[in-house]
Structure formats: structure tokens, C-alpha cells
Design an enzyme around this catalytic site. Structure first.
Site, short mmCIF file in Angstrom:
data_model
loop_
_atom_site.label_atom_id
_atom_site.label_comp_id
_atom_site.label_asym_id
_atom_site.label_seq_id
_atom_site.Cartn_x
_atom_site.Cartn_y
_atom_site.Cartn_z
CG LEU A 1 -15.57 13.74 -47.39
CD1 LEU A 1 -14.28 14.51 -47.69
CD2 LEU A 1 -16.19 13.23 -48.68
CG ASP A 2 -16.95 6.60 -46.46
OD1 ASP A 2 -17.87 6.92 -45.69
OD2 ASP A 2 -17.13 6.01 -47.54
NE ARG A 3 -9.32 5.71 -39.67
CZ ARG A 3 -8.95 4.93 -38.65
NH1 ARG A 3 -9.77 3.98 -38.23
NH2 ARG A 3 -7.78 5.10 -38.07
CG ASP A 4 -9.74 4.30 -45.61
OD1 ASP A 4 -8.92 4.79 -44.82
OD2 ASP A 4 -10.12 3.11 -45.55
CB THR A 5 -13.45 9.47 -48.76
OG1 THR A 5 -14.04 8.19 -49.03
CG2 THR A 5 -13.74 10.40 -49.92
#
Length: 329
Positions: free
Chosen positions: A102-106
Site C-alpha cells: 500500500l502506498d505511503r498515503d494509502t
């Protein structure tokens, strides 16, 4: 009992079977002091198996689910000492790894385990393991844009995003945001954010609510827990049903989210059943379509590969409450 070395290594938490095969090819694995090649087997109860000269021991298989918060990295370790998902999981019996990224901001559901076979079953696009996201974007997502998102967005340079299933859009006029659920079978790097940016919408919040048979449920933000016995049975059955394989032939041992009609890249059966032609493709790997399906019939768009009609009512709550038609407040 003798087993393939890549299976033994995966069960010991070394990594996925594919990664373990690479280790064997590189000559880093030995059995009873002798370096082995691909195809070798061993008895983990009797033989001494080493990786880079260090003994390999089977660990107990463990399964954790995490409600990943924003700003935390999905990695085992970070050279800059930033916070990672492993900092949020109190697991001391075995080395665990995040299943996918998962992306850092997800935010949202992340599975962590040392079960290499399960990782393969959940991540490989041919296994048809859906991942559902709750998406909140700036502005109104039009029906035409939703159809483009479903069939794949051209990012330029010959790159097109994978097909998706778009839930009914809830446009909230006062805040000027659209909220909807998006289901992916084949996830590509930052696909959701990049495709929506190409359509002129900035993603304000992105939360994964489902992965295969697992749902985020009421797990508190930033908290982790082990899977329940029921969840563990479900996820292992899912892996078995979708045929994770170590050599392309041998199975392992061991939707919808808003209740409304999906927007697809083309027409398809609502029954969710498989045609005899689809079953034939399963039996004959050479007959399977690649990332792009065959040309559609005149007047009809191509059906996104791997997507089926899903049962109603799955994760309606996770998609932001009762869905409303575009334009309603």
C-alpha cells in the site's frame, strides 16, 4: 517426507516460492552440505538445509491483519529509519512480510504473514483475488469518466491502467467530492491515483477495505490483530480454490461492495458463472488471454479481464454509507 526445496523455504518464511526458486538457482541453498539445483527435494525432518550457510528452520505459520494508517511505509525495513508496518505488529514467533504493498498515503487492510504460498495466491493476477478500495476524490466523477476508469485509462507512452470495477458514485456537493468503491483484480503501481489524476481528479483519501475473502471490518485505525480461526480457514480455502502453484501445475495444500450494478468496461454475465470456453482456457494455459482481451464484438466495449458480476451488499458500509445517484446530495 520429501518436499520441493522452494516449498520448504517458503514454509520457513524465507519468501514466496518464486523468490525461493531464485535463491536455489543462485546456488545459495545447500542440503547436507551440498549445493543443490532447481528440482531438488529434501526431508525437513531429517536433512540439514542451509541458506547462505545458515540453517533454515520451519517457523509456525502466522497471519496478521493491519489497519494501515497514512504515512507508514509498507516494507520490512527502511534505510532512513522511517516508520514501517512491522512497527505496528507485535509478532515475535516468526519473520513476517506484508502481502503486497500500500502506498505511503494509502490506508486500510494489509495482510502480513510468513506463508509464501498464500502470498502467491493472493497477489498473482491470474488467481483473480479482488481488492476493494474506498476512493474519495475532488470534484464530480462523471459517468463517462467512470466508464473510462472501468475499461482502463490511457496514461500516455503506451501505458494503460488495468481494468477495474467502479461502484456507484456518491457526489457530495457541499464538499465537492465524489466517493465510490473501486475493485481491482490486477493492481499496478499507484494505478488508482495515476488514473484519476489523468482524468483530472486528485485523490483525497484511499482506503483498502477488502483483499480476497478478508475485510477490514471494524479493526481500529493503526491497530493489528491475528486472523481468527474462521478468517484463516477462509483465506486458505480461497488460496486452494484459486490454485496457487509452485511449478505452474500443482495446487497448494494447506465484488462488489456497494450492492449496486457495477460499471464495467463492457457487457458480461451477471450470473458470475463461468462459461465452458472460460473453463477450457483454465485447462489450456496457452489459450488464456494476456493483459488485453480479444477484440469485442461491434458496438460493444471489451470486458475487463478477470472481472465477474459480484454478489450484492458486500461492503456497502465501507463504501461510504448508502450510495446515492450522481448529483444527489
Amino acid at each position: 517426507m520429501r518436499e520441493r526445496l522452494q516449498k520448504i523455504l517458503a514454509a520457513a518464511g524465507v519468501g514466496s516460492r518464486r523468490h525461493c526458486e531464485t535463491l536455489v538457482r543462485e546456488g545459495r541453498v545447500a542440503v547436507n552440505g551440498h549445493v543443490v539445483e532447481i528440482g531438488a527435494s529434501a526431508d525437513p525432518q531429517k536433512d540439514r538445509i542451509t541458506l547462505d550457510g545458515r540453517p533454515v528452520h520451519r517457523e509456525p505459520l502466522v497471519y496478521w491483519i493491519l489497519h494501515k494508517p497514512r504515512g507508514v511505509l509498507t516494507t520490512v525495513r527502511d534505510p532512513e529509519a522511517r516508520r514501517t508496518v512491522l512497527d505496528l505488529v507485535d509478532e515475535r514467533r516468526a519473520r513476517i512480510f506484508p502481502v503486497g504493498r500500500l502506498d505511503r498515503d494509502t490506508e486500510g487492510l494489509l495482510l502480513l504473514t510468513n506463508d509464501g504460498e498464500l502470498m502467491q495466491a493472493l497477489l498473482h493476477p491470474s488467481r483473480e483475488s479482488p481488492r476493494v478500495y474506498r476512493v474519495e476524490i475532488e470534484g464530480r466523477l462523471s459517468p463517462a469518466e467512470a466508464r473510462r476508469l472501468a475499461s482502463g485509462v490511457d496514461l500516455g507512452g503506451g501505458e494503460t491502467t488495468a481494468a477495474a470495477e467502479v461502484g456507484e458514485v456518491d457526489y457530495r456537493g457541499r464538499a465537492d467530492v465524489s466517493v465510490f468503491a473501486l475493485t481491482l483484480i490486477e493492481g499496478r503501481k499507484r494505478q488508482i491515483r495515476r488514473s484519476l489524476e489523468a482524468l483530472g481528479h486528485r485523490v483525497k483519501r484511499l482506503i483498502r477495505t477488502r483483499m480476497g475473502p478478508l475485510t477490514l471490518g471494524k479493526l481500529p485505525y493503526g491497530q493489528a490483530r491475528e486472523l481468527t480461526s474462521a478468517e484463516r480457514r477462509k483465506v486458505l480455502e480461497h488460496a486452494r480454490r484459486h490454485g496457487a502453484r509452485d511449478d505452474g501445475s500443482r495446487p497448494i495444500r494447506g465484488g462488489r461492495d456497494d450492492g449496486r450494478r457495477p460499471i464495467r468496461g463492457g457487457a458480461g454475465s451477471r450470473s458470475g458463472g463461468r462459461s465452458s470456453r472460460g473453463r477450457d482456457r483454465d485447462r489450456d494455459p496457452s489459450a488464456r488471454a494476456g493483459p488485453r482481451s480479444r477484440a469485442p464484438r461491434p458496438g460493444r466495449e471489451a470486458r475487463p479481464p478477470g472481472l465477474r458480476a459480484s454478489r450484492a451488499g458486500g461492503d456497502r458500509r465501507a463504501a461510504g454509507g448508502r450510495s446515492r445517484a450522481p448529483g444527489r446530495r
